[in-house]
Design a protein around this motif. Structure first.
Motif, PDB file in Angstrom:
ATOM      1  N   ASN A   1       0.830  -1.202   0.000  1.00 33.77           N
ATOM      2  CA  ASN A   1       0.000   0.000   0.000  1.00 33.77           C
ATOM      3  C   ASN A   1       0.872   1.263   0.000  1.00 33.77           C
ATOM      4  N   ILE A   2       1.901   1.230  -0.801  1.00 34.57           N
ATOM      5  CA  ILE A   2       2.879   2.320  -0.844  1.00 34.57           C
ATOM      6  C   ILE A   2       2.228   3.661  -1.207  1.00 34.57           C
ATOM      7  N   GLU A   3       1.056   3.607  -1.851  1.00 34.74           N
ATOM      8  CA  GLU A   3       0.364   4.849  -2.192  1.00 34.74           C
ATOM      9  C   GLU A   3      -0.036   5.623  -0.935  1.00 34.74           C
ATOM     10  N   MET A   4      -0.198   4.939   0.204  1.00 33.46           N
ATOM     11  CA  MET A   4      -0.492   5.634   1.463  1.00 33.46           C
ATOM     12  C   MET A   4       0.700   6.494   1.870  1.00 33.46           C
ATOM     13  N   LEU A   5       1.902   5.970   1.699  1.00 34.56           N
ATOM     14  CA  LEU A   5       3.104   6.758   1.995  1.00 34.56           C
ATOM     15  C   LEU A   5       3.157   7.979   1.083  1.00 34.56           C
ATOM     16  N   GLU A   6       2.899   7.755  -0.180  1.00 35.25           N
ATOM     17  CA  GLU A   6       2.895   8.855  -1.146  1.00 35.25           C
ATOM     18  C   GLU A   6       1.870   9.919  -0.747  1.00 35.25           C
TER      19      GLU A   6
ATOM     20  N   LEU B   1       0.549  10.533   2.257  1.00 35.32           N
ATOM     21  CA  LEU B   1       0.925  11.231   3.490  1.00 35.32           C
ATOM     22  C   LEU B   1       2.058  12.223   3.247  1.00 35.32           C
ATOM     23  N   LEU B   2       3.018  11.852   2.408  1.00 36.52           N
ATOM     24  CA  LEU B   2       4.104  12.786   2.088  1.00 36.52           C
ATOM     25  C   LEU B   2       3.587  13.983   1.298  1.00 36.52           C
ATOM     26  N   LEU B   3       2.663  13.742   0.391  1.00 35.22           N
ATOM     27  CA  LEU B   3       2.040  14.830  -0.348  1.00 35.22           C
ATOM     28  C   LEU B   3       1.281  15.747   0.620  1.00 35.22           C
ATOM     29  N   SER B   4       0.607  15.149   1.572  1.00 33.77           N
ATOM     30  CA  SER B   4      -0.163  15.917   2.554  1.00 33.77           C
ATOM     31  C   SER B   4       0.732  16.766   3.440  1.00 33.77           C
ATOM     32  N   ILE B   5       1.807  16.190   3.946  1.00 31.86           N
ATOM     33  CA  ILE B   5       2.698  16.951   4.832  1.00 31.86           C
ATOM     34  C   ILE B   5       3.400  18.063   4.055  1.00 31.86           C
ATOM     35  N   THR B   6       3.702  17.795   2.791  1.00 35.21           N
ATOM     36  CA  THR B   6       4.316  18.819   1.949  1.00 35.21           C
ATOM     37  C   THR B   6       3.333  19.961   1.694  1.00 35.21           C
ATOM     38  N   GLY B   7       2.071  19.628   1.498  1.00 39.42           N
ATOM     39  CA  GLY B   7       1.050  20.654   1.322  1.00 39.42           C
ATOM     40  C   GLY B   7       0.923  21.544   2.541  1.00 39.42           C
ATOM     41  N   GLU B   8       0.948  20.940   3.715  1.00 38.15           N
ATOM     42  CA  GLU B   8       0.866  21.730   4.953  1.00 38.15           C
ATOM     43  C   GLU B   8       2.094  22.616   5.127  1.00 38.15           C
ATOM     44  N   LEU B   9       3.244  22.094   4.775  1.00 38.63           N
ATOM     45  CA  LEU B   9       4.474  22.896   4.837  1.00 38.63           C
ATOM     46  C   LEU B   9       4.386  24.065   3.860  1.00 38.63           C
ATOM     47  N   GLY B  10       3.814  23.805   2.681  1.00 39.17           N
ATOM     48  CA  GLY B  10       3.620  24.874   1.700  1.00 39.17           C
ATOM     49  C   GLY B  10       2.690  25.953   2.216  1.00 39.17           C
ATOM     50  N   GLU B  11       1.625  25.544   2.896  1.00 43.27           N
ATOM     51  CA  GLU B  11       0.707  26.527   3.474  1.00 43.27           C
ATOM     52  C   GLU B  11       1.417  27.388   4.516  1.00 43.27           C
ATOM     53  N   THR B  12       2.282  26.767   5.302  1.00 45.94           N
ATOM     54  CA  THR B  12       3.060  27.507   6.298  1.00 45.94           C
ATOM     55  C   THR B  12       3.998  28.491   5.607  1.00 45.94           C
ATOM     56  N   ALA B  13       4.680  28.018   4.576  1.00 47.85           N
ATOM     57  CA  ALA B  13       5.611  28.880   3.831  1.00 47.85           C
ATOM     58  C   ALA B  13       4.879  30.055   3.197  1.00 47.85           C
ATOM     59  N   ASN B  14       3.665  29.822   2.721  1.00 46.13           N
ATOM     60  CA  ASN B  14       2.896  30.898   2.111  1.00 46.13           C
ATOM     61  C   ASN B  14       2.553  31.985   3.120  1.00 46.13           C
ATOM     62  N   ILE B  15       2.214  31.588   4.325  1.00 51.99           N
ATOM     63  CA  ILE B  15       1.947  32.569   5.385  1.00 51.99           C
ATOM     64  C   ILE B  15       3.211  33.375   5.668  1.00 51.99           C
ATOM     65  N   VAL B  16       4.334  32.677   5.805  1.00 57.56           N
ATOM     66  CA  VAL B  16       5.604  33.359   6.104  1.00 57.56           C
ATOM     67  C   VAL B  16       5.991  34.295   4.959  1.00 57.56           C
ATOM     68  N   LYS B  17       5.768  33.867   3.724  1.00 55.88           N
ATOM     69  CA  LYS B  17       6.053  34.724   2.558  1.00 55.88           C
ATOM     70  C   LYS B  17       5.300  36.045   2.687  1.00 55.88           C
ATOM     71  N   LYS B  18       4.034  35.972   3.086  1.00 56.29           N
ATOM     72  CA  LYS B  18       3.214  37.175   3.213  1.00 56.29           C
ATOM     73  C   LYS B  18       3.677  38.052   4.368  1.00 56.29           C
ATOM     74  N   ILE B  19       4.213  37.443   5.414  1.00 60.77           N
ATOM     75  CA  ILE B  19       4.769  38.210   6.528  1.00 60.77           C
ATOM     76  C   ILE B  19       6.021  38.941   6.065  1.00 60.77           C
ATOM     77  N   VAL B  20       6.908  38.227   5.383  1.00 65.17           N
ATOM     78  CA  VAL B  20       8.156  38.827   4.891  1.00 65.17           C
ATOM     79  C   VAL B  20       7.861  39.943   3.894  1.00 65.17           C
ATOM     80  N   ARG B  21       6.855  39.737   3.056  1.00 64.36           N
ATOM     81  CA  ARG B  21       6.470  40.725   2.050  1.00 64.36           C
ATOM     82  C   ARG B  21       5.880  41.975   2.691  1.00 64.36           C
ATOM     83  N   GLY B  22       5.407  41.853   3.928  1.00 64.59           N
ATOM     84  CA  GLY B  22       4.865  43.005   4.638  1.00 64.59           C
ATOM     85  C   GLY B  22       3.354  43.067   4.686  1.00 64.59           C
TER      86      GLY B  22
END
Length: 115
Positions: free
Chosen positions: A31-36, A38-59
């Protein structure tokens, strides 16, 4: 709560909630697709975090204005990390200490001289 208690809590939650997946199933070659997923999901959450930080840095916002949202995204990342650890049968605590031992050796030359 300890890390192991959090993992047990997450497992219990996962067993009681399902959709297209059985959220608490161990990950294997079958069921290796479950690993795929979950990794896609955690990467998406990290991207959402980065997007917030980008907006903070941008002002657009101050850190104080977005700290609660960052905490929520970090919690999502942590949830997926807990899931990955138990579904892959990895002792996260041991893995952490082993990695920190390696990092201590690797970064020894960066230690502060003012100790």
């Amino acid at each position: 709560m300890t890390l192991n208690e959090l993992i047990k809590y997450q497992k219990r939650f996962d067993r009681n909630h399902s959709s297209n997946f059985e959220w608490s199933v161990k990950i294997s070659e079958k069921n290796i697709e479950m690993l795929e997923f979950l990794l896609l999901s955690i990467t998406g959450e990290l991207g959402e975090t980065a997007n917030i930080v980008k907006k903070i840095v941008r002002g657009d916002f101050s850190l104080a204005e977005k700290k609660t949202e960052i905490a929520e995204e970090l919690a999502d990342i942590f949830i997926y990390l807990l899931k990955l650890s138990y579904q892959l049968d990895i002792n996260l605590e041991s893995a952490y200490f082993n990695k920190m031992k390696q990092n201590e050796e690797r970064f020894r030359h960066y230690e502060h001289r003012n100790k």
